[in-house]
Design an enzyme around this catalytic site. Structure first.
Site, PDB file in Angstrom:
ATOM      1  N   HIS A 131       8.059  -0.443   3.304  1.00 18.17           N
ATOM      2  CA  HIS A 131       7.869  -1.876   3.095  1.00 18.17           C
ATOM      3  C   HIS A 131       6.389  -2.181   2.999  1.00 18.17           C
ATOM      4  O   HIS A 131       5.588  -1.567   3.702  1.00 18.17           O
ATOM      5  CB  HIS A 131       8.496  -2.689   4.245  1.00 18.17           C
ATOM      6  CG  HIS A 131       8.701  -4.124   3.892  1.00 18.17           C
ATOM      7  ND1 HIS A 131       7.708  -5.062   4.071  1.00 18.17           N
ATOM      8  CD2 HIS A 131       9.762  -4.768   3.347  1.00 18.17           C
ATOM      9  CE1 HIS A 131       8.166  -6.224   3.642  1.00 18.17           C
ATOM     10  NE2 HIS A 131       9.402  -6.089   3.199  1.00 18.17           N
ATOM     11  N   GLU A 189      17.106  -3.498   2.976  1.00 19.23           N
ATOM     12  CA  GLU A 189      18.039  -3.234   1.885  1.00 19.23           C
ATOM     13  C   GLU A 189      18.977  -2.068   2.167  1.00 19.23           C
ATOM     14  O   GLU A 189      20.069  -1.992   1.602  1.00 19.23           O
ATOM     15  CB  GLU A 189      17.260  -3.062   0.573  1.00 19.23           C
ATOM     16  CG  GLU A 189      16.383  -4.306   0.362  1.00 19.23           C
ATOM     17  CD  GLU A 189      16.015  -4.602  -1.053  1.00 19.23           C
ATOM     18  OE1 GLU A 189      16.374  -3.820  -1.942  1.00 19.23           O
ATOM     19  OE2 GLU A 189      15.357  -5.627  -1.276  1.00 19.23           O
TER      20      GLU A 189
HETATM   21  C1  LIG Z   1       8.927  -1.178  -0.864  1.00 20.14           C
HETATM   22  C2  LIG Z   1       7.785  -0.355  -1.393  1.00 20.14           C
HETATM   23  C3  LIG Z   1       7.578  -0.663  -2.895  1.00 20.14           C
HETATM   24  C4  LIG Z   1       6.519  -0.742  -0.634  1.00 20.14           C
HETATM   25  O1  LIG Z   1       5.523   0.054  -1.104  1.00 20.14           O
HETATM   26  P1  LIG Z   1       3.988  -0.104  -0.683  1.00 20.14           P
HETATM   27  O2  LIG Z   1       3.902  -0.431   0.750  1.00 20.14           O
HETATM   28  O3  LIG Z   1       3.326  -0.967  -1.654  1.00 20.14           O
HETATM   29  O4  LIG Z   1       3.489   1.382  -0.814  1.00 20.14           O
HETATM   30  P2  LIG Z   1       3.234   2.243  -2.117  1.00 20.14           P
HETATM   31  O5  LIG Z   1       4.223   1.978  -3.197  1.00 20.14           O
HETATM   32  O6  LIG Z   1       1.785   2.093  -2.471  1.00 20.14           O
HETATM   33  O7  LIG Z   1       3.488   3.679  -1.497  1.00 20.14           O
HETATM   34  C5  LIG Z   1       2.616   4.243  -0.524  1.00 20.14           C
HETATM   35  C6  LIG Z   1       2.982   5.701  -0.310  1.00 20.14           C
HETATM   36  O8  LIG Z   1       4.197   5.777   0.437  1.00 20.14           O
HETATM   37  C7  LIG Z   1       5.189   6.480  -0.298  1.00 20.14           C
HETATM   38  N1  LIG Z   1       6.459   5.797  -0.156  1.00 20.14           N
HETATM   39  C8  LIG Z   1       6.649   4.469   0.022  1.00 20.14           C
HETATM   40  N2  LIG Z   1       7.959   4.201   0.118  1.00 20.14           N
HETATM   41  C9  LIG Z   1       8.593   5.388   0.014  1.00 20.14           C
HETATM   42  C10 LIG Z   1       9.956   5.751   0.026  1.00 20.14           C
HETATM   43  N3  LIG Z   1      10.911   4.836   0.156  1.00 20.14           N
HETATM   44  N4  LIG Z   1      10.272   7.039  -0.131  1.00 20.14           N
HETATM   45  C11 LIG Z   1       9.304   7.977  -0.272  1.00 20.14           C
HETATM   46  N5  LIG Z   1       7.987   7.700  -0.289  1.00 20.14           N
HETATM   47  C12 LIG Z   1       7.647   6.408  -0.155  1.00 20.14           C
HETATM   48  C13 LIG Z   1       4.732   6.412  -1.758  1.00 20.14           C
HETATM   49  O9  LIG Z   1       5.242   7.470  -2.524  1.00 20.14           O
HETATM   50  C14 LIG Z   1       3.236   6.453  -1.621  1.00 20.14           C
HETATM   51  O10 LIG Z   1       2.840   7.777  -1.451  1.00 20.14           O
HETATM   52  P3  LIG Z   1       1.481   8.328  -2.129  1.00 20.14           P
HETATM   53  O11 LIG Z   1       0.377   7.562  -1.434  1.00 20.14           O
HETATM   54  O12 LIG Z   1       1.492   9.784  -1.814  1.00 20.14           O
HETATM   55  O13 LIG Z   1       1.579   8.012  -3.587  1.00 20.14           O
HETATM   56  C15 LIG Z   1       8.073   1.153  -1.202  1.00 20.14           C
HETATM   57  O14 LIG Z   1       8.148   1.454   0.172  1.00 20.14           O
HETATM   58  C16 LIG Z   1       9.313   1.627  -1.940  1.00 20.14           C
HETATM   59  O15 LIG Z   1       9.231   1.939  -3.135  1.00 20.14           O
HETATM   60  N6  LIG Z   1      10.502   1.690  -1.248  1.00 20.14           N
HETATM   61  C17 LIG Z   1      11.726   2.100  -1.875  1.00 20.14           C
HETATM   62  C18 LIG Z   1      12.387   0.915  -2.578  1.00 20.14           C
HETATM   63  C19 LIG Z   1      12.947  -0.095  -1.601  1.00 20.14           C
HETATM   64  O16 LIG Z   1      13.568   0.239  -0.608  1.00 20.14           O
HETATM   65  N7  LIG Z   1      12.721  -1.369  -1.942  1.00 20.14           N
HETATM   66  C20 LIG Z   1      13.145  -2.468  -1.114  1.00 20.14           C
HETATM   67  C21 LIG Z   1      12.000  -3.057  -0.355  1.00 20.14           C
HETATM   68  S1  LIG Z   1      12.532  -4.289   0.808  1.00 20.14           S
END
Ligand SMILES: CC(C)(COP(=O)(O)OP(=O)(O)OC[C@H]1O[C@@H](n2cnc3c(N)ncnc32)[C@H](O)[C@@H]1OP(=O)(O)O)[C@@H](O)C(=O)NCCC(=O)NCCS
Length: 381
Positions: free
Chosen positions: A262, A323
């Site tokens: 998140h 989710e």
């Molecule tokens: C929700 C989300 C977009 C938030 O992302 P964020 O905090 O902006 O972080 P980032 O997208 O920049 O990711 C940061 C790192 O964590 C990793 N990461 C984040 N969520 C991950 C997940 N669910 N599974 C595996 N790795 C994950 C990314 O690959 C990234 O790694 P890197 O630095 O080696 O590239 C992300 O956690 C995600 O894609 N989750 C899965 C989709 C999901 O459940 N969405 C519903 C959200 S309520």
């Protein structure tokens, strides 16, 4: 005197405060969510949607008379006209969230909603409330292709929504599970969809356009679109014993695990905790698998992050998000997975509308800067 400030460059606007709101506060460090001065989890466990909606709308919880009047108003506004039902039927084909977006936009346009700037605020607020109240009927027509069945006038918003999807009066346990979910997800600070809605509204746009902009953001799985893929993942894993290997393969392939991570929460999402409890109470066929997968994913993500930290890379705590447990709770309530994103709309449309109201009462056009990273300027000659 002209003052200048040094612009901050924050990819994805991470860590940037872009507006003030009285609606909700997301405390990502302590895993707390507040709605207008109350713990959102307490509200979800003890109140109805209309009570919490009234709270967001008016800043205080309703007394019995206020609640009855608000409930009746929402119920009445939630009845589409015959012409609108025809319109819904004509636009329902295709993926349900896209249909929801098209129908909402078409209804606002057919009703002649105009840009809000320089208009009577009360009139614009009525348009927002009207669109929100219609959401359960829109989902029902998308799902069934039929005119919404008549429900008792005293049925609540959650009951009407679930009744429309199931095609019969829901039992109390299913209604309660869905009501808890709909309250918990009603608002959540300046998330991507709410931000999109506020940006659109900040131009003076009509409220139909602003809500449609917000809905558009949900078509990607990173915001609001993960519950369906979470069930696909549970299907693919199949048994608790297969969870460990499946998760390891995903991480090795650098694929994201849906329902985890998140932007704001660095600890367990409080909505996930509540919906896990709801799912455990439902005790449906997915519960054992979901608990096992959650455990394996958390352990694997922790190990993965530790490895990255050991390589000197920056890491963040990755926990379960709302989710993952939404998927299980909604499936146990009998809602088909293709409707999860439009179900989310029936709840978040309330938050979007209230944010848009805030925006238009204290409007400032959103206009961040961009950092130019193109080539340096060449002479054409
Ligand atoms: C929700 C989300 C977009 C938030 O992302 P964020 O905090 O902006 O972080 P980032 O997208 O920049 O990711 C940061 C790192 O964590 C990793 N990461 C984040 N969520 C991950 C997940 N669910 N599974 C595996 N790795 C994950 C990314 O690959 C990234 O790694 P890197 O630095 O080696 O590239 C992300 O956690 C995600 O894609 N989750 C899965 C989709 C999901 O459940 N969405 C519903 C959200 S309520």
């Amino acid at each position: 005197m002209t003052t200048t400030t040094t612009p901050v460059f924050a990819t994805g606007l991470e860590g940037v405060i872009a507006c003030a709101t009285r609606l909700s506060d997301v405390d990502g460090i302590n895993g707390k969510l507040v709605f207008a001065g109350f713990n959102a989890v307490d509200l979800a466990e003890q109140k109805t949607i209309e009570e919490v909606w009234f709270l967001l709308h008016n800043g205080h919880l309703p007394d019995a008379g206020e609640l009855a009047a608000f409930k009746a108003k929402v119920e009445l506004l939630g009845r589409p006209s015959t012409k609108e039902i025809r319109l819904m039927k004509s636009l329902r084909a295709g993926e349900p969230l896209s249909a929801f977006r098209s129908i909402l936009s078409a209804i606002a346009s057919n009703r002649g909603y105009k840009p809000w700037l320089n208009r009577d605020v009360a009139e614009v607020e009525h348009e927002l409330l009207s669109l929100s109240a219609l959401a359960p009927a829109i989902v029902e027509v998308i799902h069934t292709g039929r005119t919404p069945v008549k429900k008792p006038a005293n049925s609540g918003y959650a009951e009407r929504y679930l009744w429309g999807v199931l095609g019969h009066k829901p039992d109390d346990a299913a209604r309660q599970a869905v009501e808890t979910y709909l309250i918990l997800t009603m608002d959540h600070g300046l998330n991507a969809s709410t931000f999109a809605g506020r940006v659109c509204a900040s131009t003076g746009a009509d409220v139909g356009a602003a809500i449609t902009a917000a809905v558009g953001t949900l078509s990607g799985p990173l915001h609001g679109g993960a519950p369906g893929p979470v069930l696909d993942m549970l299907d693919a894993i199949g048994t608790p014993e297969a969870a460990k290997g499946w998760v390891a393969a995903q991480l090795a392939g650098k694929r994201r695990i849906m329902g985890f991570g998140h932007r704001v929460y660095r600890t367990e999402d409080p909505r996930a905790r509540t919906l896990r409890k709801v799912s455990e109470r439902q005790n449906g066929p997915r519960i054992a698998l979901a608990l096992a997968v959650e455990k394996e994913v958390l352990a694997a993500l922790d190990a993965h992050q530790q490895k990255k930290a050991g390589e000197g890379k920056s890491i963040r705590a990755l926990r379960v998000n709302v989710e993952f447990w939404t998927a299980v709770a909604l499936e146990h309530a009998g809602i088909p997975r293709q409707l999860y994103s439009s179900t989310f709309c029936t709840s978040r449309i309330i938050g979007w509308s209230e944010h848009i109201r805030e925006q238009l009462k204290d409007n400032k056009l959103f206009r961040p800067l961009s950092h130019y990273s193109g080539p340096s300027v060449s002479d054409l000659s």
